[in-house]
Scaffold this motif. Sequence first.
Motif, PDB file in Angstrom:
ATOM      1  N   VAL A   1      51.083  47.739  33.829  1.00  0.00           N
ATOM      2  CA  VAL A   1      49.376  47.289  33.814  1.00  0.00           C
ATOM      3  C   VAL A   1      49.610  45.716  34.126  1.00  0.00           C
ATOM      4  O   VAL A   1      50.442  45.017  33.514  1.00  0.00           O
ATOM      5  CB  VAL A   1      48.896  47.678  32.717  1.00  0.00           C
ATOM      6  N   VAL A   2      48.851  45.196  35.204  1.00  0.00           N
ATOM      7  CA  VAL A   2      49.045  43.923  35.234  1.00  0.00           C
ATOM      8  C   VAL A   2      48.225  43.188  34.378  1.00  0.00           C
ATOM      9  O   VAL A   2      46.866  43.359  34.197  1.00  0.00           O
ATOM     10  CB  VAL A   2      48.617  43.347  36.809  1.00  0.00           C
ATOM     11  N   ASP A   3      48.592  42.210  33.719  1.00  0.00           N
ATOM     12  CA  ASP A   3      47.559  41.726  32.548  1.00  0.00           C
ATOM     13  C   ASP A   3      47.168  40.319  33.161  1.00  0.00           C
ATOM     14  O   ASP A   3      47.763  39.323  33.593  1.00  0.00           O
ATOM     15  CB  ASP A   3      48.672  41.028  31.490  1.00  0.00           C
ATOM     16  N   LEU A   4      45.723  40.486  33.419  1.00  0.00           N
ATOM     17  CA  LEU A   4      44.795  39.609  34.110  1.00  0.00           C
ATOM     18  C   LEU A   4      44.980  38.081  33.586  1.00  0.00           C
ATOM     19  O   LEU A   4      45.402  37.097  34.278  1.00  0.00           O
ATOM     20  CB  LEU A   4      43.472  39.920  34.472  1.00  0.00           C
ATOM     21  N   LYS A   5      45.020  37.823  31.995  1.00  0.00           N
ATOM     22  CA  LYS A   5      44.713  36.507  31.586  1.00  0.00           C
ATOM     23  C   LYS A   5      46.340  35.982  31.493  1.00  0.00           C
ATOM     24  O   LYS A   5      46.342  34.717  31.802  1.00  0.00           O
ATOM     25  CB  LYS A   5      44.448  36.766  30.211  1.00  0.00           C
ATOM     26  N   ALA A   6      47.520  36.923  31.886  1.00  0.00           N
ATOM     27  CA  ALA A   6      48.538  36.203  31.847  1.00  0.00           C
ATOM     28  C   ALA A   6      48.813  35.747  33.450  1.00  0.00           C
ATOM     29  O   ALA A   6      49.321  34.723  33.518  1.00  0.00           O
ATOM     30  CB  ALA A   6      49.583  37.172  31.731  1.00  0.00           C
ATOM     31  N   PHE A   7      48.320  36.271  34.307  1.00  0.00           N
ATOM     32  CA  PHE A   7      48.258  36.019  35.843  1.00  0.00           C
ATOM     33  C   PHE A   7      47.386  34.544  35.664  1.00  0.00           C
ATOM     34  O   PHE A   7      47.933  33.573  36.633  1.00  0.00           O
ATOM     35  CB  PHE A   7      47.585  37.101  36.508  1.00  0.00           C
ATOM     36  N   ASP A   8      46.294  34.551  35.270  1.00  0.00           N
ATOM     37  CA  ASP A   8      45.441  33.217  35.146  1.00  0.00           C
ATOM     38  C   ASP A   8      44.833  33.090  33.834  1.00  0.00           C
ATOM     39  O   ASP A   8      43.690  34.125  33.466  1.00  0.00           O
ATOM     40  CB  ASP A   8      44.776  33.407  36.565  1.00  0.00           C
ATOM     41  N   PRO A   9      44.961  32.218  32.991  1.00  0.00           N
ATOM     42  CA  PRO A   9      44.302  32.129  31.676  1.00  0.00           C
ATOM     43  C   PRO A   9      43.172  31.850  31.855  1.00  0.00           C
ATOM     44  O   PRO A   9      42.085  32.020  30.827  1.00  0.00           O
ATOM     45  CB  PRO A   9      45.267  30.962  30.937  1.00  0.00           C
ATOM     46  N   SER A  10      42.352  31.421  32.917  1.00  0.00           N
ATOM     47  CA  SER A  10      41.024  31.305  32.995  1.00  0.00           C
ATOM     48  C   SER A  10      40.125  32.543  33.178  1.00  0.00           C
ATOM     49  O   SER A  10      38.995  32.352  33.139  1.00  0.00           O
ATOM     50  CB  SER A  10      40.794  30.205  34.035  1.00  0.00           C
ATOM     51  N   MET A  11      41.028  33.591  33.237  1.00  0.00           N
ATOM     52  CA  MET A  11      40.018  34.785  33.768  1.00  0.00           C
ATOM     53  C   MET A  11      39.482  35.570  32.331  1.00  0.00           C
ATOM     54  O   MET A  11      40.165  35.238  31.283  1.00  0.00           O
ATOM     55  CB  MET A  11      41.340  35.644  34.026  1.00  0.00           C
ATOM     56  N   PRO A  12      38.424  36.302  32.436  1.00  0.00           N
ATOM     57  CA  PRO A  12      37.908  36.792  31.339  1.00  0.00           C
ATOM     58  C   PRO A  12      38.834  37.735  30.675  1.00  0.00           C
ATOM     59  O   PRO A  12      39.787  38.283  31.041  1.00  0.00           O
ATOM     60  CB  PRO A  12      36.868  37.771  31.910  1.00  0.00           C
TER      61      PRO A  12
END
Lengths: 321, 321
Positions: free
Chosen positions: B59-70
Amino acid sequence: MRLPLRSCIFFRSFIAQKQTADAQKRGLSGAGMRLVQFRHSGEGDCVRVGVEQSDGQGVVDLKAFDPSMPSTVRELLQLGDKGLEFAQRALASGQCVVDRANIQLLPPILAPEKVVCVGMNYRDHCLEQNAPIPKEPIIFSKFPSALTGPYDDIILPPESQEVDWEVELAFVIGRRGKHIKEEDALSYVAGFTVANDVSARDWQMRRNGKQWLLSKTFDSFCPLGPALVTADAVNDPHNLGIRCLVNGDTVQSSNTSQMIFKTAALIAWVSQIVTLTPGDVFLTGTPPGVGVFRNPPIFLKKGDVVECQIDQLGSIINKVI
Amino acid sequence: MRLPLRSCIFFRSFIAQKQTADAQKRGLSGAGMRLVQFRHSGEGDCVRVGVEQSDGQGVVDLKAFDPSMPSTVRELLQLGDKGLEFAQRALASGQCVVDRANIQLLPPILAPEKVVCVGMNYRDHCLEQNAPIPKEPIIFSKFPSALTGPYDDIILPPESQEVDWEVELAFVIGRRGKHIKEEDALSYVAGFTVANDVSARDWQMRRNGKQWLLSKTFDSFCPLGPALVTADAVNDPHNLGIRCLVNGDTVQSSNTSQMIFKTAALIAWVSQIVTLTPGDVFLTGTPPGVGVFRNPPIFLKKGDVVECQIDQLGSIINKVI
């Protein structure tokens, strides 16, 4: 308010004067507070939390007093006693006071997890419709999207021809709990306020498989306010005069002592099923005098003004458009 | 999961293997995505948004990819196309992948404004109980507090002796709307997922003045997931095999083609009453095979394992405790 600007300003100024007079009559004492949510005129969607001054004149803007404070009453309640103590300090400071004429009051709670409603909860309302007194509370709900401000308009939907009023005592949950005992339940109440459980009787009685939800949850069908009056400011929530006026005529007039299941019993009952959480709103049922049981029935029409009053809590006044 | 640690790890590893196999069979194509919400094991209450890799492995962790993400899928949906494009980019990067064995999946939507449910919406379910086919949708609701994760436990409440299963196709609203026309309605759908509309039949049929709310909204009575499958990844949501298994035995097996009011009709119907908003969850009704209409009736008991499956969407598996 969706009135033209001039009538809007007149309406707001009328409301502000009425609130001042009401507050002076009430004379809040002790640590009790009247928490509101508002929007500065012309500031878009930005929600603020305020505390009413006891003379009814102004509202202390919590976020102006301290920018780190929450923007909603629900968030303030989530802080527990700390949140209320902060509001108390802001009020005592006498600073950051905004004029009522320059703000639009919102419902004192927005986006609660639950709007829990109780049906058939006044003895005299059961008698009016020859219905038996319920042995257990009858619980239904509205979606939070039905909430609207204390002086906002009730929007008559083209989908219903039988829109009716229901003044109700509302209370708001202040802390999280499950399986709450009746004897502990009042400590879970943050405060009380006034609601109008607007109801589309055609949908309630003849449609949707007699599930009440849709009839109760049209947009704008839950005017709420004007303030969340903290529990310590209300002498006895079950001995308050409760009235509804349509175009100035009193159509409902009773006392919250007529409630069958009172605040503590309702909290104990519902919390056996679901976890309650800060900000949850309960509407506790309506006294007799609703339009549908009149002979002939009367329903709301465009231009009507509905005022719901509860002693110590105040009035909400909503125009039907 | 409230299992002891060892069975918990075993259960999770079993689930992870099953998901990988399922994903390999499904073979998602195009821009479609499977959005999830999860919590890193041992990281407390911190909710993350993820996108499943198409091989079902990670699972790709969106917040790890970009901390500004929801941090929630609801917030991601509120960003509209921009949010989904971002998730797509994060997925394509192949970075910030977390192992399924190290996370706990949450329901793909938390704290929606509404959980809208539809009763009696499968032809074959109406036939099973000799009920007429409804002419209009029958709408009721659950409180958002009933939501629980795709592999979490269903908690059997002591207040009910008749807890039953109901596999249902669920969809989630992606953008705000009122009075949505049926022909435009599908553009308001963010995606589809699997739900179990767990129901206390004693409360539904004999208590609460026959208002269904309480029977449907006990804590944990709405397992949801495992992923929100974006609408563009589902070939035809109204031609999907839908099944419920209890302890491995198939108890419900039908096809979403049996739905009376389909996705677009439900959106048009409900949005004539209320404004829909991103994150609103709809449960679209259950096919035949529920426990209460068996002869003799069967209800869930402690230790049962309920699996709800829908083609292309996946399975949710919940132990009854």
